[in-house]
Design an enzyme around this catalytic site. Structure first.
Site, PDB file in Angstrom:
ATOM      1  N   CYS A   2      48.068  32.416  47.054  1.00 40.20           N
ATOM      2  CA  CYS A   2      48.382  31.292  47.620  1.00 40.20           C
ATOM      3  C   CYS A   2      47.553  31.223  48.696  1.00 40.20           C
ATOM      4  O   CYS A   2      46.542  31.770  49.041  1.00 40.20           O
ATOM      5  CB  CYS A   2      49.915  31.452  48.155  1.00 40.20           C
ATOM      6  SG  CYS A   2      51.236  31.578  46.865  1.00 40.20           S
ATOM      7  N   GLY A  29      46.294  27.194  44.804  1.00 37.65           N
ATOM      8  CA  GLY A  29      47.559  27.198  44.443  1.00 37.65           C
ATOM      9  C   GLY A  29      47.921  25.776  43.981  1.00 37.65           C
ATOM     10  O   GLY A  29      47.818  24.818  45.129  1.00 37.65           O
ATOM     11  N   ASN A 101      50.892  34.728  51.716  1.00 35.90           N
ATOM     12  CA  ASN A 101      50.045  34.697  50.739  1.00 35.90           C
ATOM     13  C   ASN A 101      50.174  36.174  50.345  1.00 35.90           C
ATOM     14  O   ASN A 101      49.928  37.225  50.948  1.00 35.90           O
ATOM     15  CB  ASN A 101      48.534  34.235  50.972  1.00 35.90           C
ATOM     16  CG  ASN A 101      47.704  34.659  49.952  1.00 35.90           C
ATOM     17  OD1 ASN A 101      47.990  34.780  48.767  1.00 35.90           O
ATOM     18  ND2 ASN A 101      46.289  34.909  50.112  1.00 35.90           N
ATOM     19  N   GLY A 102      50.564  36.593  49.086  1.00 35.79           N
ATOM     20  CA  GLY A 102      50.781  37.893  48.872  1.00 35.79           C
ATOM     21  C   GLY A 102      51.963  38.252  47.838  1.00 35.79           C
ATOM     22  O   GLY A 102      52.615  37.290  47.101  1.00 35.79           O
ATOM     23  N   TYR A 248      36.238  35.575  41.959  1.00 39.51           N
ATOM     24  CA  TYR A 248      36.686  34.200  41.263  1.00 39.51           C
ATOM     25  C   TYR A 248      37.525  33.097  42.069  1.00 39.51           C
ATOM     26  O   TYR A 248      37.506  32.168  42.444  1.00 39.51           O
ATOM     27  CB  TYR A 248      37.693  34.558  40.355  1.00 39.51           C
ATOM     28  CG  TYR A 248      38.665  33.535  39.679  1.00 39.51           C
ATOM     29  CD1 TYR A 248      38.005  32.512  38.642  1.00 39.51           C
ATOM     30  CD2 TYR A 248      39.823  33.311  40.175  1.00 39.51           C
ATOM     31  CE1 TYR A 248      38.822  31.545  38.147  1.00 39.51           C
ATOM     32  CE2 TYR A 248      40.497  32.256  39.353  1.00 39.51           C
ATOM     33  CZ  TYR A 248      40.011  31.393  38.367  1.00 39.51           C
ATOM     34  OH  TYR A 248      40.927  30.406  37.883  1.00 39.51           O
ATOM     35  N   THR A 292      33.324  28.590  38.950  1.00 40.51           N
ATOM     36  CA  THR A 292      33.192  29.613  39.753  1.00 40.51           C
ATOM     37  C   THR A 292      31.909  30.467  39.284  1.00 40.51           C
ATOM     38  O   THR A 292      31.456  31.265  40.129  1.00 40.51           O
ATOM     39  CB  THR A 292      34.360  30.578  39.422  1.00 40.51           C
ATOM     40  OG1 THR A 292      35.402  29.813  38.759  1.00 40.51           O
ATOM     41  CG2 THR A 292      34.947  31.211  40.750  1.00 40.51           C
ATOM     42  N   ASP A 354      30.664  33.893  32.361  1.00 37.46           N
ATOM     43  CA  ASP A 354      32.058  33.516  32.997  1.00 37.46           C
ATOM     44  C   ASP A 354      32.147  34.741  34.313  1.00 37.46           C
ATOM     45  O   ASP A 354      31.663  35.753  34.318  1.00 37.46           O
ATOM     46  CB  ASP A 354      33.143  33.732  31.868  1.00 37.46           C
ATOM     47  CG  ASP A 354      34.142  32.739  32.643  1.00 37.46           C
ATOM     48  OD1 ASP A 354      34.256  32.279  33.610  1.00 37.46           O
ATOM     49  OD2 ASP A 354      34.922  32.434  31.709  1.00 37.46           O
ATOM     50  N   ASP A 355      33.301  34.404  35.126  1.00 33.27           N
ATOM     51  CA  ASP A 355      33.449  35.345  36.236  1.00 33.27           C
ATOM     52  C   ASP A 355      34.300  36.543  35.605  1.00 33.27           C
ATOM     53  O   ASP A 355      34.123  37.670  35.995  1.00 33.27           O
ATOM     54  CB  ASP A 355      34.284  34.807  37.322  1.00 33.27           C
ATOM     55  CG  ASP A 355      35.226  33.834  36.634  1.00 33.27           C
ATOM     56  OD1 ASP A 355      36.270  34.448  36.285  1.00 33.27           O
ATOM     57  OD2 ASP A 355      35.285  32.657  36.656  1.00 33.27           O
TER      58      ASP A 355
END
Ligand code: SF4
Length: 469
Positions: A2, A29, A101-102, A248, A292, A354-355
């Site tokens: 987030c 997010g 965030n978490g 990413y 990314t 790609d990542d």
């Protein structure tokens, strides 16, 4: 994943600053958002949707005060329901607004204990942090920095997992803290005598705040209601930031824990090129899967002396596929999100960068797309190693069976995604590219978790994840 913002404004309203900060970290997010501010009392606006869609001028006009917090949500625990949107607010006995965030991994256990005293309003794990903080503050005779820091110490002792938190406490000011392993990012900056906390440095930069530093793991910072800066190392932290931030999640123009995301991605490309060389793959063109992987692909092309081309064009108005909560939705959106430039692909051996490869369905769709655009051969290289273990810290890839690479050889994955050749970054290459002198969380690659994680936790988290599909 987030995004959070916390602002203490020296003068005037902070709602616009929080709004612009949230827009700059919208990539973290896209499911829900919200802002809480304080002036005489708490003011709160939160709901489903993008920042620009939900936080309309009509809603913003209700947000008063020179201190506040904001949140953009990517749902992990909780079903992504409106009541799970953050910030969360308590009005009594003391106004508290909080956002994080978490992911709290002992959420169920803490919720059970706290339910004897308080009524939970959602399934969002921030509520256990909120009520732990509120209960501790209630026990204190007086509200002062010491009692607030003691309350954070209690949170550090009880709450296991990853959490970067911003909170407004009535009568105290703006509080921010980062879990003792610093798994999720949190930085702060200053402008005149105003302070801003954010998940990524880009939010500070676009708003003209001078970056001061990252919040240290185990540290709490309080900006008092009078604007005084107070910091305390509550516990000696052991920094293990999520390595996926550099791969990413974060914007390339952010700097996290003193490491530039863009520079890290260039180094990832350099290291990946070494692995590609070992396979003797000879491509005509290197094409990044936007956005990314761009920096890594550029670096791969330079190292291999192969031309770099933008062969896939992204529709900017469709959200990030990886952070879309439902898998079917993810598949459908790949096609409407990416369109090939045939002239760059037709009759060429294409090396796609790609990542990462999580479930493999996005990679398969893209390889198909490139083949249908006339590619002679399609090679695929991932700038991170095979993902094999669930993330318990808030990333939506928590069920072991979801990983295409789990229990398989590279050749099997190559076949499943339909590539003519598949090359992965090594774990050593990943770590050395981001910062060889650091400890990172690399649990999703090697199963080594920085915090304690019980079997029961895996079981609960996987069950929760499955129930959403
Ligand atoms: S398990 Fe992976 S995605 Fe989750 S925090 Fe650790 S490195 Fe990041």
């Amino acid at each position: 994943m987030c995004g959070i913002i916390g602002v203490y404004g020296n003068e005037g309203s902070v709602k616009e600053t929080i709004l612009l900060g949230l827009i700059s970290i919208q990539h973290r997010g896209q499911d829900a958002c919200g802002i809480a501010t304080f002036s005489q009392r708490m003011h709160l606006e939160k709901g489903l949707g993008l920042v620009g869609q939900f936080l309309t001028p009509g809603r913003l006009k209700n947000l008063h005060g020179n201190v506040g917090i904001g949140h953009v949500r990517y749902p992990t625990i909780g079903k992504g329901a409106p009541e799970d949107a953050q910030p969360f607010c308590l009005l009594a006995p003391r106004g508290i607004a909080i956002a994080h965030n978490g992911n709290v991994i002992n959420y169920k256990e803490l919720r059970k204990k706290l339910s004897k005293k308080v009524k939970f309003k959602s399934k969002c794990d921030i509520e256990v942090i909120l009520y732990t903080l509120a209960e501790e503050l209630k026990k204190a005779d007086r509200l002062n920095p010491q009692t607030i820091f003691r309350s954070v110490e209690r949170i550090f002792n009880l709450v296991c997992g990853s959490y970067s938190v911003v909170s407004v406490i009535e009568g105290a000011g703006l509080l921010a803290f980062r879990d003792p392993y610093g798994i999720k990012p949190l930085v702060f900056g200053m402008k005149d005598n105003s302070y801003m906390f954010a998940s990524e440095s880009v939010a500070l930069e676009v708003l003209g705040y001078k970056m001061v530093r990252d919040v240290a793991p185990g540290e709490a910072i309080l900006i008092t209601k009078g604007g005084k800066f107070l910091s305390k190392t509550i516990v000696k932290g052991n920094l293990h930031p999520c390595i996926f931030e550099w791969v990413y999640f974060a914007r390339p123009d952010s700097v996290i824990d003193n490491i530039s995301v863009y520079e890290a991605r260039l180094r990832l490309g350099k290291s990946l090129a070494k692995e590609i060389k070992k396979t003797k793959t000879k491509a005509d063109v290197v094409i990044p899967i936007p956005d990314t992987a761009r920096a890594s692909a550029l670096s791969v092309a330079q190292q291999l002396s192969v031309k770099y081309r933008e062969g896939l064009i992204k529709n900017r108005y469709i959200g990030r596929t990886f952070i879309m909560p439902e898998d079917d939705e993810r598949k459908r959106k790949v096609r409407s999100k990416l369109n090939p430039i045939r002239s760059e692909i037709n009759n060429r051996k294409v090396l796609l960068i790609d990542d990462s490869i999580v479930r493999g369905n996005t990679s398969r769709e893209i390889i198909n797309l490139v083949r249908n655009a006339g590619a002679k051969e399609v090679y695929f290289a991932s700038s991170s190693p095979p993902l094999k273990y669930p993330c318990v810290y808030g990333i939506d890839m928590q069920t072991r069976s979801e990983f295409i690479a789990r229990g398989k050889k590279i050749e099997d994955v190559e076949k499943e995604i339909g590539a003519d050749r598949l090359v992965y970054q090594t774990l050593e290459g990943l770590i050395n590219s981001i910062g060889r002198d650091r400890n990172f969380c690399t649990a999703c690659f090697n199963g080594v978790y920085p915090t304690k994680v019980s079997k029961e936790t895996f079981r609960i988290i996987e069950k929760e994840r499955r129930s959403r599909h």
